[in-house]
Design an enzyme around this catalytic site. Structure first.
Site, short mmCIF file in Angstrom:
data_model
loop_
_atom_site.label_atom_id
_atom_site.label_comp_id
_atom_site.label_asym_id
_atom_site.label_seq_id
_atom_site.Cartn_x
_atom_site.Cartn_y
_atom_site.Cartn_z
N ASN A 10 -8.77 -14.36 -24.50
CA ASN A 10 -10.10 -14.62 -25.04
C ASN A 10 -11.07 -13.72 -24.29
O ASN A 10 -11.43 -14.00 -23.15
CB ASN A 10 -10.43 -16.11 -24.85
CG ASN A 10 -11.84 -16.45 -25.29
OD1 ASN A 10 -12.53 -15.63 -25.89
ND2 ASN A 10 -12.26 -17.67 -24.99
N LYS A 12 -14.12 -13.19 -24.87
CA LYS A 12 -15.49 -13.74 -24.87
C LYS A 12 -16.50 -12.64 -25.22
O LYS A 12 -16.16 -11.71 -25.94
CB LYS A 12 -15.78 -14.43 -23.53
CG LYS A 12 -14.70 -15.47 -23.20
CD LYS A 12 -15.07 -16.40 -22.09
CE LYS A 12 -13.93 -17.38 -21.85
NZ LYS A 12 -14.23 -18.36 -20.81
N HIS A 96 -14.05 -23.94 -28.72
CA HIS A 96 -14.11 -23.58 -27.31
C HIS A 96 -15.23 -24.37 -26.62
O HIS A 96 -16.29 -24.58 -27.21
CB HIS A 96 -14.33 -22.08 -27.14
CG HIS A 96 -14.08 -21.64 -25.73
ND1 HIS A 96 -15.02 -21.81 -24.75
CD2 HIS A 96 -12.99 -21.11 -25.13
CE1 HIS A 96 -14.51 -21.38 -23.60
NE2 HIS A 96 -13.29 -20.94 -23.80
N GLU A 98 -17.32 -23.61 -24.47
CA GLU A 98 -18.61 -22.92 -24.37
C GLU A 98 -19.43 -23.14 -25.64
O GLU A 98 -20.64 -23.29 -25.58
CB GLU A 98 -18.38 -21.42 -24.07
CG GLU A 98 -17.93 -21.22 -22.62
CD GLU A 98 -17.06 -20.01 -22.37
OE1 GLU A 98 -16.97 -19.13 -23.24
OE2 GLU A 98 -16.46 -19.96 -21.28
N GLU A 168 -8.05 -26.96 -22.25
CA GLU A 168 -8.81 -26.19 -21.28
C GLU A 168 -9.81 -27.10 -20.56
O GLU A 168 -10.91 -27.36 -21.09
CB GLU A 168 -9.59 -25.08 -21.99
CG GLU A 168 -8.73 -24.10 -22.74
CD GLU A 168 -9.46 -22.77 -22.95
OE1 GLU A 168 -9.00 -21.77 -22.41
OE2 GLU A 168 -10.50 -22.77 -23.62
N GLY A 174 -13.35 -20.27 -15.94
CA GLY A 174 -14.20 -19.28 -15.29
C GLY A 174 -14.59 -19.63 -13.87
O GLY A 174 -15.46 -18.99 -13.28
N SER A 214 -8.85 -20.46 -15.71
CA SER A 214 -8.53 -19.73 -14.47
C SER A 214 -7.04 -19.38 -14.35
O SER A 214 -6.49 -19.37 -13.23
CB SER A 214 -9.03 -20.49 -13.25
OG SER A 214 -10.45 -20.57 -13.29
P1 PGA Z 1 -10.90 -18.27 -17.88
O1 PGA Z 1 -11.32 -18.73 -19.35
O2 PGA Z 1 -9.45 -17.82 -17.94
O3 PGA Z 1 -11.84 -17.14 -17.54
O4 PGA Z 1 -11.06 -19.45 -16.98
C1 PGA Z 1 -10.42 -19.41 -20.19
C2 PGA Z 1 -11.05 -19.68 -21.53
O5 PGA Z 1 -12.24 -20.02 -21.57
O6 PGA Z 1 -10.40 -19.56 -22.57
#
Ligand code: PGA
Length: 257
Positions: A10, A12, A96, A98, A168, A174, A214
């Site tokens: 992803n 982003k 997601h 976010e 997740e 992140g 992560s």
């Molecule tokens: P990350 O994000 O690997 O940077 O923690 C995962 C995601 O949001 O899909």
């Protein structure tokens, strides 16, 4: 039947034409297992999709990061499943955290857009996960099963074959704080039991539940060996060369000859 390992990248809201060219070139040159062993999907920023589609090797699939809840029409700024399919895409991400947190997407809205995308022929990586507050108050399983129930409320049994569930935990996204293999396995296993009870034993056995938050080359193999972890959704590390090592963690699932 064994579940095929799945690794999604992803990207982003990141990248320039120069930086995504580098990522694509790196993936194109990489040695990764065949599509019999691992399904690899990358999700660039929407406007980069045609570039990535036309340059990436054919055994890596391209996904959208989002999709509109309905068909094409007067919905400024949105992208419909029809438009993604017309470009040649097979996948989209929905739900997601976010988007849930920053754009107010509810579980019902996520379910509606997931179902619409499936009905048009897309496969969907549907994301769920609890916040730190929800985990600390002992509500992890309530939260993730409620998010999954919102899908189940609208899905037929067949619809599940088009979906990968991405667990997740929001506190791991992140942050560099990855869930331990035990924490992740506990939730993945509970979700699979939930599927067996609430949807069907067949769906529970077949559905891929991938972990995100992560994931790095350093922790992927240990996570991959957990019985109910069927792959990863990777954010930050999917922009780096170590994404290839994360893809290759799929071989940790294959029993030694
Ligand atoms: P990350 O994000 O690997 O940077 O923690 C995962 C995601 O949001 O899909």
């Amino acid at each position: 039947m064994a579940r095929k390992f799945f690794v999604g990248g992803n990207w982003k809201n990141n990248g320039t034409l120069a930086s995504i060219s580098e990522i694509v070139n790196n993936l194109n040159a990489a040695t990764i297992p065949s599509t019999d062993v691992v399904e690899v999907v990358v999700a660039p920023v929407a406007v980069h999709i045609p570039f990535v589609l036309s340059h990436i090797r054919p055994d890596i699939f391209v996904s959208s990061q989002n999709v509109w809840v309905k068909g094409s029409g007067a919905f400024t700024g949105e992208i419909s499943a029809e438009i993604l399919l017309d470009l040649g895409l097979k996948w989209t991400i929905t739900g997601h955290s976010e988007r849930r947190a920053l754009l107010g997407e509810t579980s019902e809205f996520v379910a509606d857009k997931t179902l619409y995308a499936i009905s048009k022929g897309l496969n969907v990586i549907a994301c769920i996960g609890e916040t730190l507050e929800e985990r600390n108050s002992g509500n992890t399983l309530n939260v993730v099963t409620a998010q999954t129930q919102a899908l189940a409320d609208k899905f037929s049994i067949e619809d599940w074959s088009k979906v990968v569930i991405a667990y997740e935990p929001v506190w791991a996204i992140g942050t560099g704080v990855v869930a331990t293999p035990e924490q992740a396995q506990e939730v993945h296993n509970a979700l699979r039991l939930w599927f067996a009870e609430k949807v069907s034993p067949e769906v529970a056995a077949a559905i891929r539940i991938i972990y995100g938050g992560s994931v790095t080359a350093a922790n992927a193999t240990t996570l991959a060996t957990q019985a109910d972890i069927d792959g990863f959704l990777v954010g930050g590390a999917s922009l780096k060369p170590e994404f290839v090592d994360i893809i290759n963690s799929a071989t940790a699932k294959v029993p030694a000859a």
